[in-house]
Design a protein around this motif. Sequence first.
Motif, short mmCIF file in Angstrom:
data_model
loop_
_atom_site.label_atom_id
_atom_site.label_comp_id
_atom_site.label_asym_id
_atom_site.label_seq_id
_atom_site.Cartn_x
_atom_site.Cartn_y
_atom_site.Cartn_z
N LEU A 1 0.93 -1.00 0.09
CA LEU A 1 0.07 -0.06 0.02
C LEU A 1 1.02 1.42 0.07
O LEU A 1 0.35 2.32 0.05
CB LEU A 1 -0.96 -0.06 1.34
CG LEU A 1 -2.06 -0.92 1.17
CD1 LEU A 1 -2.87 -0.81 2.34
CD2 LEU A 1 -3.03 -0.98 -0.08
N SER A 2 2.06 1.17 -0.03
CA SER A 2 2.92 2.33 -0.01
C SER A 2 2.89 3.21 -1.41
O SER A 2 3.37 4.19 -1.69
CB SER A 2 4.26 1.83 0.60
OG SER A 2 5.03 1.22 -0.52
N THR A 3 2.55 2.30 -2.43
CA THR A 3 2.60 2.97 -3.57
C THR A 3 1.27 3.56 -4.01
O THR A 3 0.46 2.81 -3.82
CB THR A 3 3.19 2.04 -4.93
OG1 THR A 3 2.37 1.02 -4.88
CG2 THR A 3 4.62 1.86 -4.43
N PRO A 4 1.30 4.87 -4.64
CA PRO A 4 -0.20 5.16 -5.06
C PRO A 4 -0.76 4.15 -6.11
O PRO A 4 -1.96 4.12 -6.15
CB PRO A 4 0.16 6.68 -5.67
CG PRO A 4 1.57 6.78 -5.88
CD PRO A 4 2.07 5.68 -4.79
N GLU A 5 -0.04 3.53 -7.02
CA GLU A 5 -0.75 2.71 -7.90
C GLU A 5 -0.62 1.36 -7.54
O GLU A 5 0.37 0.60 -6.88
CB GLU A 5 0.23 2.87 -9.24
CG GLU A 5 0.24 4.30 -9.77
CD GLU A 5 1.06 4.48 -11.13
OE1 GLU A 5 1.35 3.18 -11.83
OE2 GLU A 5 1.55 5.43 -11.65
#
Lengths: 491, 445
Positions: free
Chosen positions: A6-10
Amino acid sequence: MPKVNLSTPEVQIREKRINSITGYQGDAQDLVNESLCGLKDKSRSFSQCLGCATSKAACMTILIQDGAVISHGPVGCASCLHEFAFTYRVNSPLRSIENPTQRKIYSTNLQEKDTVYGGSAKLEESIREVYKRTKVNAIFVLTTCAAGIIGDDVDSVCEQAEEELGIPIVAIYCEGFRSRVWTTGFDAAYHGIARKLIAKPRERRNDIINVINFWGSDIFKEWFAPFGAQPNYITPYSTTERLKYSSEAVATVQACSTLGSYLGAVLEQEFGVPEIPAAPPYGIAQTDRWFRALGKSLGKEDVAEEIIAEKKEKYLPQIEALREKLSGKAAYVTAGAAHGHALLDILGELGLEATGAAIFHHDPIYDSGREENDQLAQRVNDYGNVPNFNICNKQEFELVNALNKIRPDILMARHGGMTLWGAKLGIPSLLIGDEHYGMGYEGLVNYGERILETLENDEFVKNLEKHAVNPYTKWWLKQEPHYFLAGGGGK
Amino acid sequence: MSGIIEQERYTCAIGALQSVVAIPKAVPILHSGPGCGDMIQGFFERSTGYAGGSTSPCTNFSEKEVVFGGIDRLRQIITNTYKVLDSDLQVVLTGCTAGIVGDDVDSLVREFQEEGKPIVSVETAGFKASNFEAHSLVVNAIIEQYVSLYEVDNKPKSETETVNLFASIPYQDPFWKGNLAEYKRLLSGIGLKVNVFFGPESGGVAEWQTIPKANFNILVSPWYGKPIVDLLNTRYKQEYTWFPHPPIGANETERFLMQVLTFALEQGANIDEKKALTFIKHESDAYYEEIDNLATFLLEFRYGLPNHTHILHDAGYVVALSKFLLHEVGIVPKEQFIVDNTPEKYQEQIRKELKSTSDKREIPLYFEPDAGKVQDIIRGLNHSGRGIIIGSGWDKELAKEKDYDYLSAAVPSPYRLVLTTNYIGFSGGLRVIEDIYGNVLATYR
């Protein structure tokens, strides 16, 4: 096992994350076997209009009661979203929503100059304007091909707006070109929702079970009651508040693993809500497994056994009567992945012969990483192999070709636009929108009766067949359905 | 206007693929992202025709085409389209992806044209135009790249009684099919042979080939479609007569037919004027017989009928319905809303046209493609009496909120099925009346 991040926006696209494919020709058993040892996707040298992630992300956000949705792109990318406003309104009685409010759907209306100078400023203004108009509790921003290619930093704009407005502004990366599997759009929406809306649990609520579904009827209330629990339907008809604390539920179940694969895994891995280790309850064998798995998750195995016994007593005679009438009829299935498998379960249980299937894509394993959740494998084990099993990527030309050759007694569909071809060929065709309609013992009775009715009332399709216009060439109808699939001979 | 849009009432340029779908046996080929066709199909609903919707070939742009260009993919798709689908005309339409990466689609399509294929290319990247504007792009592309091939056998202006009609935009006008059929019937009634190009009353591509032969063109439109008659004027020296909105009811249909009749005579069409006038008179008499019967109901019905209306529609319908409802039905048009994103240069003439409706009243008019904003304006209005909102499916909820009657007459609308109903002409006016009061009477249970 694929790991949620969940750390990346995509969100990572489905073909990379869980090796999903959009082209296959063979039978179900082989597909199940190959899925375990590195399935390879195949491309096509002919293709028709498909559908994309953005509308899939849209339906999982538009139906959240207290949100608004902005499509960041030209107006065309929000064209069909009015359909979800209709869905919300029409299906609201099924979920006891007495006063369904107007859906709030916007387009940033990107123009040519925006593709040159960027559309971020426009998005920024749009978010402000939407908040001013709606005062909603969350705004979802859907990306589009145009916004993606020009490289707008949607995430930063949303972060800033969130700070300014004090409500979650959720960036959802669902550009159509990013993934060949449109269901990546569901994942993209869930990824954004998980990042911005779902909170860490304050406690564990043994009386709440998450149900990841579309907008089907509220059958789980009754099913969960003996367990002393109630359903928390996510995400359609949910609220930001209910989503926030979906992390506190005791377990998660799926109506369709294709839909909820990612969100189920997110809830489990990030928030500690276990997904029950069973595919959705279609067909008797799977229904029993599902209730038992649920009972085990809740520490109430005895309740599960009581329910199963009760249901058997009540429904088995009806199911048996239907089997007698339906036995030996040939059926063909076209649907998105998991729900297609569900339909094949229902057919198997009711004694129909599945003579083939055109399934839109295939997920070799779901995000949970559990083989127990593999519905196709279960289907093959429970009811036998399915021949003529195509992964067709919703390519109508392949479906028409196969149907024309196989000529089943009935076509069972789960996605709009495909039943027409059954009817044009004079094949009675049945599409049921409510994804819960076929679940459990009662679902078998529901479906069995509808199948009988469809087989019986064939006058309309027989008449349509006589007058149907067919744009497909004679040459094409003589080829094999997979002719344009890599290795099929066509170039 | 280019700001945010809530509740779209039109779509982007690639929506003009429906103009191809409306030509018998033509097929649109999309060089676009995978969702474009689905979006358009979902906007219009029940709009697949011969080879639209899931049948239309599409390159379904993926990351690979975005990075490396999609021309090779398009070549493959076109080549195989000829194997899979029977069609008389292929129109390649580009989406945003192809537009931004800059694929040279024209050159590729030229290769197929050189092989003698009836294929046309047109740029319809969504960010470039609306489908109202792109309709003209599609028609003009077909004229320049396909009709042009048949000019030798179709001498310009060689048939004095033949006309080309450009009116309803297929699918964007939900009544296009019925309207085109009725235009054809009415114009045939005054002695003209009419090409309508779209729908079952057209002769398909064979009719398109004869475009040059027409003596003149008729444009029925508040603003869109103008580039088509301009092109034909340049190309074939065909003059055009322009009627500013769909003629609904007797007043405007008579005015329309008289305008065309006069113009046809000026252009040297060999028409029996007396016969034409007799036809118009007959149609008009039949119409007024109905209005006569209706008047008693309108005047005497005691339980409440709408006395005013707000219309949310394209410029043509807003003006046409305002005029018709005021003069021929007795429903007063209050604030009116044009939601078709009319280019600014046409707005003044549309205002004038609406102003001509009445000497004694001002009808406030808004040009506002952001229909969500329009709904907020309507929420703030308060007129006495029972009102009716005429608009798209989006407006049903608004009508309920305001306790107004409602008529679905614009796209998108999941609340109404339209097959071959026409709203233009004498009979169209009567149908509008039936629809309005049918809905109103259905509220009495």
